[in-house]
Design an enzyme around this catalytic site. Structure first.
Site, PDB file in Angstrom:
ATOM      1  CG  ASP A 133      -2.145  -0.874   1.008  1.00 40.61           C
ATOM      2  OD1 ASP A 133      -2.364  -1.331  -0.130  1.00 40.61           O
ATOM      3  OD2 ASP A 133      -2.886  -1.108   1.988  1.00 40.61           O
ATOM      4  N   GLY A 134       1.976   1.237   0.731  1.00 45.89           N
ATOM      5  CA  GLY A 134       2.868   2.389   0.756  1.00 45.89           C
ATOM      6  C   GLY A 134       3.434   2.683  -0.623  1.00 45.89           C
ATOM      7  CG  ASN A 146      -4.042   6.409   3.045  1.00 47.45           C
ATOM      8  OD1 ASN A 146      -4.823   5.732   2.387  1.00 47.45           O
ATOM      9  ND2 ASN A 146      -3.435   5.944   4.115  1.00 47.45           N
ATOM     10  NE  ARG A 203      -2.587  23.276  25.389  1.00 53.22           N
ATOM     11  CZ  ARG A 203      -2.140  24.484  25.628  1.00 53.22           C
ATOM     12  NH1 ARG A 203      -2.988  25.488  25.739  1.00 53.22           N
ATOM     13  NH2 ARG A 203      -0.853  24.726  25.739  1.00 53.22           N
ATOM     14  CB  THR A 224      -8.794   1.130   6.518  1.00 54.48           C
ATOM     15  OG1 THR A 224      -7.939   1.448   5.403  1.00 54.48           O
ATOM     16  CG2 THR A 224     -10.223   1.003   6.026  1.00 54.48           C
ATOM     17  CB  ALA A 225      -4.363   4.156   7.108  1.00 55.56           C
ATOM     18  CE  LYS A 235      -9.905  -1.059  12.221  1.00 57.76           C
ATOM     19  NZ  LYS A 235      -9.173  -1.471  13.445  1.00 57.76           N
ATOM     20  CB  SER A 236      -4.145   3.702  14.628  1.00 54.76           C
ATOM     21  OG  SER A 236      -3.781   5.050  14.418  1.00 54.76           O
TER      22      SER A 236
END
Length: 267
Positions: free
Chosen positions: A51-52, A124, A151, A164-165, A168-169
């Site tokens: 993907d990268g 992305n 802040r 999703t990247a 999502k985290s």
């Protein structure tokens, strides 16, 4: 696909990738496709890697909306942007020549303008983070409405595919790419009587403009990222983000929808 015969191949320049790519190039030429060295002459851009690599391929070739992008994974598993495996050469050629196994997916992209001068496309996500051990203060506007004063460590503005990247985290929602929108998610926000945010991600429609005004409190040199690449701009005061009119078109297998990928990746 019959009129799309010029392929530009984007991949890392190492011996392992070159060895894996050679059989694919040979088969493509055997079926009447032409491998070109100039991406501007291509009507198909094939990314080989992960993907990268796909994100870099789109960025390095100028976010073209007049060609098709094709993600080819060099791993056994498929990725969010990769619909084909490098070893499945016959499957790729069959899909591209017969047309009956593929569809064209259109991905929304962002347009990010920094201080009214430099504009960057983004597939992305755009992220802004504090570059020092100190919280970042940002006034968040939707169109002309001041929504909140944030802040914390930073903010992420993601496209549906980017949901999703990184998004999502930090507990952002996964959004269907059929929706042309952007999602704003917080990174470690501080909520007090003085600084109050929603405390949750929110989704902004394609007709809206998001404005982020960085408040100078000795932390006006934040780190900004576009997809998997950092921006070299040091000083920033105002960032405007909106959905671009142009979308990225990618080849996908009919039996491999966005939600198939979500299920395969996370469940």
């Amino acid at each position: 696909m019959d009129t799309r015969k010029n392929i530009y191949v984007y991949h890392k320049r190492d011996e392992a990738i070159l060895a894996k790519t050679a059989p694919l190039i040979e088969m493509a030429e055997r079926y009447g496709f032409t491998i070109v060295d100039d991406f501007q002459k291509a009507n198909i851009i094939a990314s080989i890697g992960d993907d990268g690599t796909f994100l870099q391929a789109v960025r390095k070739t100028g976010f073209r909306d007049d060609c098709l992008y094709m993600g080819i994974s060099t791993y056994n598993s498929l990725n969010m942007y990769c619909d084909f495996r490098i070893q499945d050469t016959s499957k790729m050629i069959e899909a591209m020549t017969l047309n009956q196994h593929i569809e064209v997916r259109r991905y929304p992209t962002l347009e990010v303008t920094v201080d009214g001068q430099s504009t960057f496309p983004c597939l992305n996500e755009f992220s802004i983070r504090s570059a020092i051990i100190k919280t970042l203060v940002i006034d968040v506007f939707i169109d002309q409405l001041h929504l909140e004063t944030f802040r914390g460590d930073g903010l992420i503005v993601a496209t549906p595919t980017g949901s999703t990247a990184y998004n999502k985290s930090v507990n952002g929602s996964i959004v269907d790419p059929l929706l042309s929108c952007m999602q704003v998610s917080e990174v470690a926000s501080v909520n007090t009587n003085r600084y109050r945010t929603l405390g949750a991600s929110f989704i902004v429609g394609s007709e809206r403009t998001l404005n982020l005004k960085v408040i100078s409190e000795g932390n006006d040199h934040p780190t900004m990222g576009m997809d998997n690449e950092a921006l070299s701009i040091r000083h920033v005061e105002n960032i405007q983000i909106k959905i671009r009119d142009k979308k990225i078109k990618t080849l996908k297998l009919k039996d491999n929808s966005f939600w198939d990928k979500v299920k395969r990746t996370f469940l």
